[in-house]
Each structure stands twice: as C-alpha cells, then as structure tokens.
Write a protein that holds these residues in place. Structure first.
Motif, PDB file in Angstrom:
ATOM      1  N   ASN A  89      28.583  40.390  31.474  1.00  0.00           N
ATOM      2  CA  ASN A  89      28.516  39.106  32.158  1.00  0.00           C
ATOM      3  C   ASN A  89      29.496  39.081  33.324  1.00  0.00           C
ATOM      4  OD1 ASN A  89      26.621  38.098  30.301  1.00  0.00           O
ATOM      5  ND2 ASN A  89      28.258  37.515  28.885  1.00  0.00           N
ATOM      6  N   GLY A  90      29.199  38.258  34.302  1.00  0.00           N
ATOM      7  CA  GLY A  90      30.089  38.151  35.447  1.00  0.00           C
ATOM      8  C   GLY A  90      29.621  37.081  36.411  1.00  0.00           C
ATOM      9  N   THR A  91      30.183  37.094  37.589  1.00  0.00           N
ATOM     10  CA  THR A  91      29.845  36.116  38.622  1.00  0.00           C
ATOM     11  C   THR A  91      29.704  36.815  39.969  1.00  0.00           C
ATOM     12  OG1 THR A  91      32.191  35.650  39.018  1.00  0.00           O
ATOM     13  CG2 THR A  91      31.026  34.196  37.475  1.00  0.00           C
ATOM     14  N   MET A  92      29.056  36.132  40.888  1.00  0.00           N
ATOM     15  CA  MET A  92      28.976  36.605  42.268  1.00  0.00           C
ATOM     16  C   MET A  92      30.232  36.167  43.021  1.00  0.00           C
ATOM     17  SD  MET A  92      25.061  36.137  43.541  1.00  0.00           S
ATOM     18  CE  MET A  92      23.774  37.206  42.901  1.00  0.00           C
ATOM     19  N   VAL A  93      30.768  37.072  43.815  1.00  0.00           N
ATOM     20  CA  VAL A  93      31.962  36.764  44.595  1.00  0.00           C
ATOM     21  C   VAL A  93      31.771  37.297  46.013  1.00  0.00           C
ATOM     22  CG1 VAL A  93      33.514  36.786  42.603  1.00  0.00           C
ATOM     23  CG2 VAL A  93      33.117  38.902  43.885  1.00  0.00           C
ATOM     24  N   ILE A  94      32.636  36.829  46.913  1.00  0.00           N
ATOM     25  CA  ILE A  94      32.639  37.276  48.300  1.00  0.00           C
ATOM     26  C   ILE A  94      33.933  38.058  48.538  1.00  0.00           C
ATOM     27  CG2 ILE A  94      32.608  36.558  50.720  1.00  0.00           C
ATOM     28  CD1 ILE A  94      30.015  35.994  49.311  1.00  0.00           C
ATOM     29  N   TYR A 138      33.625  45.935  39.972  1.00  0.00           N
ATOM     30  CA  TYR A 138      32.920  45.300  41.085  1.00  0.00           C
ATOM     31  C   TYR A 138      31.730  46.158  41.498  1.00  0.00           C
ATOM     32  CZ  TYR A 138      36.819  42.071  41.610  1.00  0.00           C
ATOM     33  OH  TYR A 138      37.764  41.102  41.392  1.00  0.00           O
ATOM     34  N   ALA A 139      30.640  45.479  41.824  1.00  0.00           N
ATOM     35  CA  ALA A 139      29.431  46.166  42.279  1.00  0.00           C
ATOM     36  C   ALA A 139      28.937  45.510  43.567  1.00  0.00           C
ATOM     37  CB  ALA A 139      28.339  46.102  41.206  1.00  0.00           C
ATOM     38  N   SER A 162      33.846  49.720  42.411  1.00  0.00           N
ATOM     39  CA  SER A 162      35.263  49.659  42.049  1.00  0.00           C
ATOM     40  C   SER A 162      35.406  49.384  40.562  1.00  0.00           C
ATOM     41  CB  SER A 162      35.975  48.563  42.857  1.00  0.00           C
ATOM     42  OG  SER A 162      37.319  48.430  42.464  1.00  0.00           O
ATOM     43  N   ILE A 163      36.327  50.129  39.925  1.00  0.00           N
ATOM     44  CA  ILE A 163      36.633  49.949  38.501  1.00  0.00           C
ATOM     45  C   ILE A 163      38.105  49.596  38.372  1.00  0.00           C
ATOM     46  CG2 ILE A 163      36.685  51.043  36.232  1.00  0.00           C
ATOM     47  CD1 ILE A 163      34.471  52.910  37.193  1.00  0.00           C
ATOM     48  N   GLY A 164      38.390  48.482  37.713  1.00  0.00           N
ATOM     49  CA  GLY A 164      39.769  48.028  37.573  1.00  0.00           C
ATOM     50  C   GLY A 164      40.651  49.050  36.877  1.00  0.00           C
ATOM     51  N   GLN A 165      41.922  49.074  37.258  1.00  0.00           N
ATOM     52  CA  GLN A 165      42.870  50.035  36.696  1.00  0.00           C
ATOM     53  C   GLN A 165      43.844  49.387  35.712  1.00  0.00           C
ATOM     54  OE1 GLN A 165      42.587  53.384  37.426  1.00  0.00           O
ATOM     55  NE2 GLN A 165      40.702  52.607  38.369  1.00  0.00           N
ATOM     56  N   LYS A 166      43.599  48.130  35.368  1.00  0.00           N
ATOM     57  CA  LYS A 166      44.473  47.437  34.430  1.00  0.00           C
ATOM     58  C   LYS A 166      43.640  46.748  33.362  1.00  0.00           C
ATOM     59  CE  LYS A 166      48.203  44.025  34.133  1.00  0.00           C
ATOM     60  NZ  LYS A 166      49.051  43.057  34.876  1.00  0.00           N
ATOM     61  N   LEU A 175      29.349  41.673  42.853  1.00  0.00           N
ATOM     62  CA  LEU A 175      29.341  41.225  41.464  1.00  0.00           C
ATOM     63  C   LEU A 175      30.699  41.552  40.857  1.00  0.00           C
ATOM     64  CD1 LEU A 175      25.907  42.576  40.169  1.00  0.00           C
ATOM     65  CD2 LEU A 175      26.377  40.367  41.263  1.00  0.00           C
ATOM     66  N   ARG A 176      31.303  40.570  40.206  1.00  0.00           N
ATOM     67  CA  ARG A 176      32.539  40.802  39.459  1.00  0.00           C
ATOM     68  C   ARG A 176      32.191  40.720  37.984  1.00  0.00           C
ATOM     69  NH1 ARG A 176      37.120  36.896  41.008  1.00  0.00           N
ATOM     70  NH2 ARG A 176      35.754  35.421  39.951  1.00  0.00           N
ATOM     71  N   LEU A 177      32.177  41.868  37.315  1.00  0.00           N
ATOM     72  CA  LEU A 177      31.734  41.951  35.931  1.00  0.00           C
ATOM     73  C   LEU A 177      32.915  42.174  34.997  1.00  0.00           C
ATOM     74  CD1 LEU A 177      28.676  44.316  36.482  1.00  0.00           C
ATOM     75  CD2 LEU A 177      28.668  41.808  36.440  1.00  0.00           C
TER      76      LEU A 177
END
Length: 301
Positions: A59-64, A272-273, A257-261, A221-223
C-alpha cells in the motif's frame, strides 16, 4: 453343490458392484485436486506472467518529487493588490500570480535608478582624474578620492540590482520602463495551483506562502514495504498498481529508490516508483495498491 455355488456368485457380483461405486469418487477427488492446483496459479491479465497466490501487495500513496512542487512565498511583505487564482487552475512558469503593494518596493527602485545615474557620473570623473594624473595635472589625492567614490557607488548599484533580482525584477527593464507601482509575483514553475492562502487586501509578511504549484508530469508512488521483502527488490523492477477509486485498471511504474532505513516500530521501509502510465485523474495523496514484479516475472513477460 448347487446351493454353495449361488452365494459365491452373488458375493463376487456384490464386490464388483462396490468397486464400480468407489471409482467415480476417486476420480472426482483427483479432479478437485487438479482444480485447486489450477486455481492456485494466478495469471496476470496485463503481462501474462504467473505469480504465487500469496504474493505480497504493498500500500502507498501518490507523491510529487520536491523539484516538481513549489511553494510561492514572499521576500518582501505587502498588501495583495490583485489576484485571479483558483485552486486547480493551470499556470505557466513566469506568469503573474498576483500583484503586491509596498512603498519599500518603490524606494528600492528609486535607489537603484539614482545609484545607477550617480555611478555613470562618478565613473566619468574617475576616468578624467586618471587622465589628468597621467599628465601630472592632478594630485594623487583627488584621483584616489574619485576612485573611492566611484567604487562605493558601484557597489551600491550592484546591491540594489541584486535585491531587485530577488524580487524577480530585471534592472535593465527598470531602466527602460521606469518605476513600477506594484510588485508582480510570478510562477516559479509550470503546473496546477493548490492551497491558495491569499486574497485581495490581505497583508502578507515576508516568508508567508501565497499558494503552491504542483507539476504532475513526474508523479511517484511512495510504497510501504517490510524488511523481509527487501531481498526480492531491485531498482529497475517493474511495478503494477491500482488506484483507489479508479476501478480495476492496472497502471505501470518502475522502482527507482529503496529506503536505507528501517522504521524501528513498524519494521517498514519506504520505496519509490516512477509512474510510467500517465493519467489526468492522478492526484498527490491518492491511495494505491501495488505489486513489485520479481526478475523472474519480468523475464517471462
């Protein structure tokens, strides 16, 4: 002997009848198992790639991205003289969003024009003193004083010009057209207006936000994923997602992008996609459900 023969024959016939009744039941069981196996394999209607029935959805949301969203704020306070903005209205970079009234803006313009005129005069005087000094017709003291006056006024002009540029006023245009009564607030980027916080007659302080401009041409996309899923994720993996309120339509994206934390409380990681399938209905903050395709699934496509 005849009395014994008939029961044996009946016994054999009864056993054969029982075997015939069991066989259809075994076949039905085998068919049911086959159907269950078939149902357990899901086929993607978009890519024809198969996936496991328990494949994880995120699940996630759309972001700018930050560089595609601008907050229009003031570097000089004043009263809003005019504006015609409406939320959702498209604007182009450089277009006038509002006009601001402030006597200090007029004073700044006057300072620049006066300093510019004085600089021209002092520069000519400095050059004249240089020529006289070369002919030994003027003292070094006058030459040094003339140089100091010229450089001082020149720095004053440059400072006023820098302040005007911060206000998005071109000094060269000011020299041609003269003093402008109102400061024009211009759009820093192209996009759609959002969160308008100004109205005619309202006083706005330095740093106050007038509105926001959102450029949807680069939606992300921020998942929310989890540490147990990281092994199957790589930058560049294709992503399929659906948007809440837009039915069963499947859109495409790419993992960038894949978070590092890892969050200590939820053990989650943000990824992020980049949205590859554009749609005018997309809005920042929309909820999405996404599926990140593995490399094997990508190869099958």
């Amino acid at each position: 002997m005849k009395k014994i023969t008939f029961p044996l024959i009946l016994l054999v016939l009864t056993a054969c009848g029982e075997n015939k009744e069991v066989q259809p039941a075994e076949e039905a069981t085998a068919v049911a198992v086959a159907e269950n196996v078939t149902d357990s394999i899901q086929v993607d209607a978009i890519t024809s790639a198969t996936s496991k029935p328990n494949q994880v959805s995120f699940n996630g949301t759309m972001v700018i991205p930050p560089q595609r969203m601008a907050t229009v704020s003031l570097t000089m306070g004043g009263v809003i003289k005019s504006t015609s903005l409406l939320p959702g209205e498209p604007v182009r970079q450089g277009s006038v969003l509002a006009t601001l009234e402030n006597p200090d803006f007029i004073t700044l313009q006057q300072t620049y024009l006066d300093s510019h005129a004085q600089t021209e005069f002092l520069e000519a005087e400095y050059l004249r003193q240089q020529a006289l000094s070369a002919e030994q017709a003027a003292s070094q003291k006058k030459l040094q004083q003339s140089k100091a006056d010229y450089l001082s006024m020149k720095s004053r002009v440059e400072a006023a010009a820098a302040q005007l540029k911060l206000l998005e006023v071109e000094p060269e245009l000011l020299l041609k057209e003269g003093i402008q009564p109102f400061l024009q607030i211009k759009a820093p980027i192209s996009g759609y207006v959002a969160d308008v916080k100004m109205n005619v007659g309202k006083y706005m302080n330095v740093g106050d936000a007038l509105c926001e401009i959102v450029d949807k041409s680069r939606t992300l996309l921020r998942l929310t994923t989890y540490e147990k899923d990281l092994a199957d994720m790589k930058v560049g993996n294709p992503v399929q997602f659906r948007v809440n309120g837009m039915g069963k339509t499947v859109f495409k994206a790419t993992l960038i992008s894949i978070g590092q934390k890892v969050d200590e409380d939820t053990r989650s990681v943000e990824v992020y996609a980049r949205v590859d399938t554009a749609d005018n209905q997309f809005r920042p903050g929309m909820y999405v459900t996404a599926r990140i395709m593995k490399e094997q699934a990508s190869a099958e496509q």
